[in-house]
Design a protein around this motif. Structure first.
Motif, mmCIF file in Angstrom:
data_model
loop_
_atom_site.group_PDB
_atom_site.id
_atom_site.type_symbol
_atom_site.label_atom_id
_atom_site.label_comp_id
_atom_site.label_asym_id
_atom_site.label_seq_id
_atom_site.Cartn_x
_atom_site.Cartn_y
_atom_site.Cartn_z
ATOM 1 N N GLU A 146 -6.114 -2.476 -4.871
ATOM 2 C CA GLU A 146 -6.186 -1.625 -3.673
ATOM 3 C C GLU A 146 -5.164 -0.489 -3.696
ATOM 4 N N ILE A 147 -4.031 -0.703 -4.358
ATOM 5 C CA ILE A 147 -2.957 0.296 -4.259
ATOM 6 C C ILE A 147 -2.764 1.150 -5.507
ATOM 7 N N THR A 148 -3.221 0.708 -6.672
ATOM 8 C CA THR A 148 -2.854 1.418 -7.906
ATOM 9 C C THR A 148 -3.447 2.812 -8.031
ATOM 10 N N LEU A 149 -4.553 3.094 -7.384
ATOM 11 C CA LEU A 149 -5.141 4.433 -7.497
ATOM 12 C C LEU A 149 -4.605 5.415 -6.459
ATOM 13 N N LEU A 150 -3.724 4.934 -5.588
ATOM 14 C CA LEU A 150 -3.137 5.822 -4.571
ATOM 15 C C LEU A 150 -2.019 6.650 -5.196
ATOM 16 N N ASN A 151 -1.878 7.883 -4.713
ATOM 17 C CA ASN A 151 -0.684 8.633 -5.122
ATOM 18 C C ASN A 151 0.443 8.261 -4.156
ATOM 19 N N ASP A 152 1.654 8.662 -4.497
ATOM 20 C CA ASP A 152 2.805 8.239 -3.686
ATOM 21 C C ASP A 152 2.732 8.775 -2.254
ATOM 22 N N ALA A 153 2.142 9.954 -2.070
ATOM 23 C CA ALA A 153 2.020 10.516 -0.721
ATOM 24 C C ALA A 153 1.080 9.655 0.132
ATOM 25 N N GLN A 154 -0.062 9.278 -0.433
ATOM 26 C CA GLN A 154 -1.001 8.416 0.294
ATOM 27 C C GLN A 154 -0.361 7.062 0.569
ATOM 28 N N PHE A 155 0.341 6.551 -0.420
ATOM 29 C CA PHE A 155 0.974 5.244 -0.354
ATOM 30 C C PHE A 155 1.985 5.169 0.794
ATOM 31 N N ASN A 156 2.690 6.261 1.035
ATOM 32 C CA ASN A 156 3.743 6.300 2.056
ATOM 33 C C ASN A 156 3.294 6.926 3.373
ATOM 34 N N SER A 157 2.049 7.371 3.435
ATOM 35 C CA SER A 157 1.526 8.025 4.625
ATOM 36 C C SER A 157 1.355 7.027 5.771
ATOM 37 N N LYS A 158 1.732 7.464 6.973
ATOM 38 C CA LYS A 158 1.588 6.617 8.162
ATOM 39 C C LYS A 158 0.516 7.209 9.070
ATOM 40 N N THR A 159 -0.303 6.343 9.636
ATOM 41 C CA THR A 159 -1.328 6.799 10.570
ATOM 42 C C THR A 159 -0.737 7.019 11.958
ATOM 43 N N ASP A 160 0.431 6.443 12.182
ATOM 44 C CA ASP A 160 1.097 6.531 13.478
ATOM 45 C C ASP A 160 2.577 6.237 13.244
ATOM 46 N N ARG A 161 3.418 6.830 14.050
ATOM 47 C CA ARG A 161 4.858 6.648 13.908
ATOM 48 C C ARG A 161 5.284 5.182 13.971
ATOM 49 N N PHE A 216 8.463 4.704 -0.992
ATOM 50 C CA PHE A 216 8.341 3.878 -2.177
ATOM 51 C C PHE A 216 7.396 4.559 -3.156
ATOM 52 N N GLU A 217 7.548 4.237 -4.430
ATOM 53 C CA GLU A 217 6.579 4.674 -5.434
ATOM 54 C C GLU A 217 5.624 3.508 -5.662
ATOM 55 N N VAL A 218 4.364 3.830 -5.954
ATOM 56 C CA VAL A 218 3.371 2.782 -6.183
ATOM 57 C C VAL A 218 3.855 1.826 -7.277
ATOM 58 N N GLN A 219 4.300 2.388 -8.411
ATOM 59 C CA GLN A 219 4.716 1.530 -9.532
ATOM 60 C C GLN A 219 5.913 0.655 -9.166
ATOM 61 N N GLN A 220 6.802 1.199 -8.354
ATOM 62 C CA GLN A 220 7.973 0.437 -7.904
ATOM 63 C C GLN A 220 7.524 -0.815 -7.146
ATOM 64 N N ILE A 221 6.557 -0.662 -6.251
ATOM 65 C CA ILE A 221 6.065 -1.788 -5.462
ATOM 66 C C ILE A 221 5.264 -2.747 -6.336
ATOM 67 N N VAL A 222 4.467 -2.217 -7.257
ATOM 68 C CA VAL A 222 3.725 -3.091 -8.180
ATOM 69 C C VAL A 222 4.709 -3.964 -8.961
ATOM 70 N N ASP A 223 5.819 -3.362 -9.392
ATOM 71 C CA ASP A 223 6.852 -4.120 -10.119
ATOM 72 C C ASP A 223 7.494 -5.188 -9.227
ATOM 73 N N LEU A 224 7.791 -4.826 -7.974
ATOM 74 C CA LEU A 224 8.377 -5.791 -7.036
ATOM 75 C C LEU A 224 7.409 -6.952 -6.764
ATOM 76 N N LEU A 225 6.122 -6.625 -6.619
ATOM 77 C CA LEU A 225 5.106 -7.657 -6.404
ATOM 78 C C LEU A 225 5.015 -8.578 -7.621
ATOM 79 N N ARG A 226 5.033 -7.999 -8.805
ATOM 80 C CA ARG A 226 4.985 -8.795 -10.035
ATOM 81 C C ARG A 226 6.208 -9.720 -10.124
ATOM 82 N N ASP A 227 7.375 -9.159 -9.830
ATOM 83 C CA ASP A 227 8.612 -9.937 -9.932
ATOM 84 C C ASP A 227 8.665 -11.073 -8.909
#
Length: 168
Positions: A19-34, A98-109
Protein backbone atom coordinates in the motif's frame (compact mmCIF):
# COMPACT_ATOMS: atom_id res chain seq x y z
CA UNK A 1 3.12 -19.35 17.26
CA UNK A 2 0.81 -21.36 15.13
CA UNK A 3 1.08 -21.28 11.36
CA UNK A 4 -2.12 -19.26 10.89
CA UNK A 5 -0.87 -16.45 13.15
CA UNK A 6 2.53 -16.47 11.41
CA UNK A 7 0.85 -16.38 7.99
CA UNK A 8 -1.43 -13.54 9.06
CA UNK A 9 1.51 -11.53 10.43
CA UNK A 10 3.41 -12.07 7.17
CA UNK A 11 0.50 -11.44 4.76
CA UNK A 12 -0.78 -8.37 6.58
CA UNK A 13 2.68 -6.80 6.68
CA UNK A 14 3.15 -7.51 2.95
CA UNK A 15 -0.23 -5.87 2.23
CA UNK A 16 0.79 -2.82 4.24
CA UNK A 17 4.14 -2.45 2.46
CA UNK A 18 2.39 -2.82 -0.94
CA UNK A 19 0.00 0.00 0.00
CA UNK A 20 2.81 2.45 0.75
CA UNK A 21 5.77 1.63 -1.52
CA UNK A 22 4.43 3.37 -4.63
CA UNK A 23 3.75 6.62 -2.77
CA UNK A 24 6.16 9.50 -3.05
CA UNK A 25 7.29 11.18 0.16
CA UNK A 26 4.90 14.12 -0.34
CA UNK A 27 1.88 11.81 -0.65
CA UNK A 28 3.17 9.72 2.24
CA UNK A 29 3.32 12.74 4.56
CA UNK A 30 0.22 14.52 3.25
CA UNK A 31 -2.60 15.12 5.74
CA UNK A 32 -6.26 15.34 4.80
CA UNK A 33 -6.90 17.42 7.91
CA UNK A 34 -4.77 19.12 10.54
CA UNK A 35 -6.09 16.79 13.23
CA UNK A 36 -5.68 13.60 11.21
CA UNK A 37 -2.61 11.43 10.75
CA UNK A 38 -0.76 11.16 7.47
CA UNK A 39 -0.13 7.70 6.00
CA UNK A 40 3.44 8.03 7.26
CA UNK A 41 2.19 8.69 10.78
CA UNK A 42 -0.23 5.75 10.62
CA UNK A 43 2.72 3.53 9.68
CA UNK A 44 4.94 4.99 12.41
CA UNK A 45 2.11 4.28 14.87
CA UNK A 46 2.09 0.63 13.70
CA UNK A 47 5.83 0.35 14.38
CA UNK A 48 5.34 1.82 17.87
CA UNK A 49 2.42 -0.54 18.60
CA UNK A 50 4.45 -3.57 17.54
CA UNK A 51 7.38 -2.55 19.77
CA UNK A 52 5.05 -1.80 22.71
CA UNK A 53 3.34 -5.17 22.20
CA UNK A 54 6.68 -6.98 22.45
CA UNK A 55 7.34 -5.22 25.78
CA UNK A 56 3.85 -6.00 27.07
CA UNK A 57 4.12 -9.69 26.16
CA UNK A 58 7.56 -9.87 27.81
CA UNK A 59 6.16 -8.26 30.98
CA UNK A 60 3.18 -10.60 30.92
CA UNK A 61 5.45 -13.63 30.68
CA UNK A 62 7.36 -12.49 33.78
CA UNK A 63 4.22 -12.01 35.88
CA UNK A 64 3.80 -14.78 38.41
CA UNK A 65 0.10 -14.32 39.14
CA UNK A 66 -0.91 -13.50 35.58
CA UNK A 67 -3.74 -16.00 35.29
CA UNK A 68 -5.49 -16.92 32.08
CA UNK A 69 -8.21 -14.43 31.23
CA UNK A 70 -11.31 -14.68 29.13
CA UNK A 71 -10.63 -14.65 25.39
CA UNK A 72 -12.06 -11.69 23.51
CA UNK A 73 -13.33 -11.31 19.97
CA UNK A 74 -10.34 -9.12 19.13
CA UNK A 75 -11.06 -9.27 15.40
CA UNK A 76 -14.60 -7.91 15.82
CA UNK A 77 -13.37 -5.09 18.03
CA UNK A 78 -10.34 -4.03 15.98
CA UNK A 79 -11.78 -4.47 12.51
CA UNK A 80 -14.90 -2.42 13.32
CA UNK A 81 -13.72 0.98 12.12
CA UNK A 82 -17.02 2.63 13.06
CA UNK A 83 -15.69 2.61 16.62
CA UNK A 84 -12.84 5.07 17.08
CA UNK A 85 -10.02 3.96 19.36
CA UNK A 86 -7.81 6.70 20.79
CA UNK A 87 -4.13 5.80 20.63
CA UNK A 88 -2.36 5.94 23.99
CA UNK A 89 0.38 8.60 24.17
CA UNK A 90 3.13 5.98 24.08
CA UNK A 91 2.11 4.86 20.56
CA UNK A 92 1.25 8.26 19.08
CA UNK A 93 3.42 8.84 16.00
CA UNK A 94 5.96 11.59 15.55
CA UNK A 95 4.95 14.51 13.34
CA UNK A 96 7.46 13.54 10.67
CA UNK A 97 8.10 14.06 7.88
CA UNK A 98 9.10 10.50 7.10
CA UNK A 99 10.51 8.91 3.97
CA UNK A 100 8.72 5.86 2.61
CA UNK A 101 11.90 3.76 2.70
CA UNK A 102 12.63 4.88 6.26
CA UNK A 103 9.24 3.58 7.42
CA UNK A 104 9.57 0.37 5.39
CA UNK A 105 12.89 -0.22 7.18
CA UNK A 106 11.32 0.50 10.60
CA UNK A 107 8.46 -1.89 9.81
CA UNK A 108 10.92 -4.59 8.73
CA UNK A 109 13.03 -4.09 11.87
CA UNK A 110 10.08 -4.16 14.28
CA UNK A 111 8.72 -7.34 12.67
CA UNK A 112 12.15 -8.96 12.82
CA UNK A 113 12.31 -8.00 16.51
CA UNK A 114 8.84 -9.50 17.13
CA UNK A 115 9.62 -12.78 15.37
CA UNK A 116 12.98 -13.04 17.10
CA UNK A 117 11.35 -12.40 20.49
CA UNK A 118 8.61 -14.98 19.85
CA UNK A 119 11.21 -17.55 18.81
CA UNK A 120 12.78 -17.28 22.29
CA UNK A 121 9.58 -18.55 23.94
CA UNK A 122 10.16 -22.28 24.24
CA UNK A 123 6.64 -23.28 25.27
CA UNK A 124 4.26 -21.17 23.19
CA UNK A 125 1.25 -22.56 25.09
CA UNK A 126 2.22 -20.26 27.98
CA UNK A 127 0.99 -17.34 25.86
CA UNK A 128 -2.60 -18.59 26.18
CA UNK A 129 -2.24 -19.07 29.94
CA UNK A 130 -0.99 -15.61 30.90
CA UNK A 131 -2.46 -12.19 30.27
CA UNK A 132 -1.65 -8.51 30.33
CA UNK A 133 -3.82 -5.39 30.29
CA UNK A 134 -4.17 -3.89 26.82
CA UNK A 135 -4.96 -0.13 26.71
CA UNK A 136 -7.88 -0.52 24.30
CA UNK A 137 -8.97 -4.12 24.81
CA UNK A 138 -8.57 -4.62 28.56
CA UNK A 139 -7.09 -7.78 30.07
CA UNK A 140 -5.97 -9.93 27.16
CA UNK A 141 -4.28 -13.34 26.94
CA UNK A 142 -0.75 -12.94 25.57
CA UNK A 143 -1.43 -15.00 22.45
CA UNK A 144 -4.19 -12.52 21.62
CA UNK A 145 -1.65 -9.72 22.07
CA UNK A 146 0.19 -11.30 19.14
CA UNK A 147 -3.02 -11.57 17.10
CA UNK A 148 -3.95 -7.96 17.77
CA UNK A 149 -0.75 -6.84 16.02
CA UNK A 150 -1.89 -8.01 12.59
CA UNK A 151 -5.57 -7.23 13.22
CA UNK A 152 -4.62 -3.69 14.24
CA UNK A 153 -2.51 -3.46 11.10
CA UNK A 154 -5.47 -4.62 8.97
CA UNK A 155 -7.59 -1.89 10.55
CA UNK A 156 -5.04 0.73 9.59
CA UNK A 157 -4.51 -0.65 6.06
CA UNK A 158 -8.18 0.18 5.45
CA UNK A 159 -7.57 3.68 6.83
CA UNK A 160 -4.54 4.09 4.52
CA UNK A 161 -6.64 3.03 1.50
CA UNK A 162 -9.23 5.68 2.43
CA UNK A 163 -6.57 8.38 2.81
CA UNK A 164 -5.05 7.45 -0.57
CA UNK A 165 -8.44 7.84 -2.26
CA UNK A 166 -8.58 11.43 -1.02
CA UNK A 167 -5.40 12.60 -2.72
CA UNK A 168 -4.19 10.12 -5.31
Amino acid sequence: MNKLVNDNLYETRNDLVKEITLLNDAQFNSKTDRDKWSIAQVCHHLVLVEKASIKAIAWGLKEIDSAQKERKKVDLILLDRTKKIKAPKIVEPDEGPFEVQQIVDLLRDSRKELMSFLSTIEDKSILAKKSMKHPALGELPLDQWVEQIYLHEQRHIEQIKEIKLLFI
